[in-house]
Design an enzyme around this catalytic site. Structure first.
Site, PDB file in Angstrom:
ATOM      1  CG  ASP A  15     -21.320  69.434  10.875  1.00 32.42           C
ATOM      2  OD1 ASP A  15     -21.396  68.319  10.329  1.00 32.42           O
ATOM      3  OD2 ASP A  15     -21.737  69.657  12.023  1.00 32.42           O
ATOM      4  CG  ASP A  17     -26.992  66.641  11.746  1.00 29.64           C
ATOM      5  OD1 ASP A  17     -28.024  67.014  11.166  1.00 29.64           O
ATOM      6  OD2 ASP A  17     -26.465  65.530  11.552  1.00 29.64           O
TER       7      ASP A  17
END
Length: 231
Positions: A15, A17
């Site tokens: 991922d 953020d």
């Protein structure tokens, strides 16, 4: 990385953020558009914060959010948007990239893993971020183009969010002639929204996890990585 011998290709999924970045690039882009005067600051910041809260709670209407988040881009057009994104990268993103994130990626590269970033943040924002991190494969939220070739405010294909990340990853694997059993997968994420993909991979790693993911990871015996220690 100390890996056991395996003939399977190894994929390291990340991922973006609050996982590789200590911030939310989608949210920060919104704040940047406020500072640049691209949007009405009176209500934009409040709406942006509300959407972020919905995302963290796992209740985001992603279609409504993308329409909202791309409004400034649609109005600015390609040339002005590209110039603004370059400033955003220089002023907000590049100073935020931490050595520990680069080191984690490099450990996987050195081990021979293929690295992918899979993120719910849209392709316009994340393409140069992936490039800055040295990651070639990016599965981001794709934006539909209108008849003029610019963003329409709608999503193209399956949103890479929640269970949609599993779908997008399945599609990517199929494009390589693979299925899940043909590869060894690890996935690093901070978010409760990514539990579907974390449960699908061979090695989930809860990274800087939110409270819900931390509890889930602890209950399932998943490793927890504090890449960005508090303080």
């Amino acid at each position: 990385m100390n890996h056991t011998p395996s003939a399977k290709p190894r994929l390291a999924l990340f991922d973006l953020d609050h996982t590789l970045l200590p911030l939310d690039s989608d949210y920060e882009w919104g704040q940047f558009t406020v500072r640049e005067g691209f949007v009405d600051a009176r209500d934009f910041a409040a709406r942006n914060a509300a959407f972020l809260a919905d995302y963290r709670a796992g209740t985001l209407d992603v279609h409504a959010y993308v329409d909202f988040a791309t409004e400034a881009l649609r109005r600015l057009g390609p040339e002005a948007s590209a110039a603004a994104r370059a400033r955003f990268m220089a002023e907000v993103i590049e100073p935020a990239i931490q050595p520990v994130a680069r080191e984690l990626l490099q450990r996987h590269r050195a081990a021979g893993d293929e690295i992918l970033i899979i993120t719910a943040t849209n392709e316009f924002i994340t393409t140069p971020i992936a490039r800055a991190l040295g990651v070639e494969t990016l599965l981001a939220l794709n934006l539909e183009r209108d008849s003029h070739g610019w963003f329409s405010g709608r999503i193209a294909g399956t949103p890479s969010m929640g269970a949609g990340k599993v779908t997008r990853m399945q599609q990517w694997l199929a494009g390589r002639g693979w299925d899940w059993g043909d590869v060894h997968t690890s996935f690093y994420s901070d978010s409760r929204n990514d539990i579907p993909l974390l449960e699908r991979v061979d090695q989930p790693v809860a990274t800087n996890p939110d409270d819900t993911l931390r509890e889930h990871a602890s209950a399932h015996g998943w490793p927890i990585l504090e890449l960005f220690p508090a303080g």
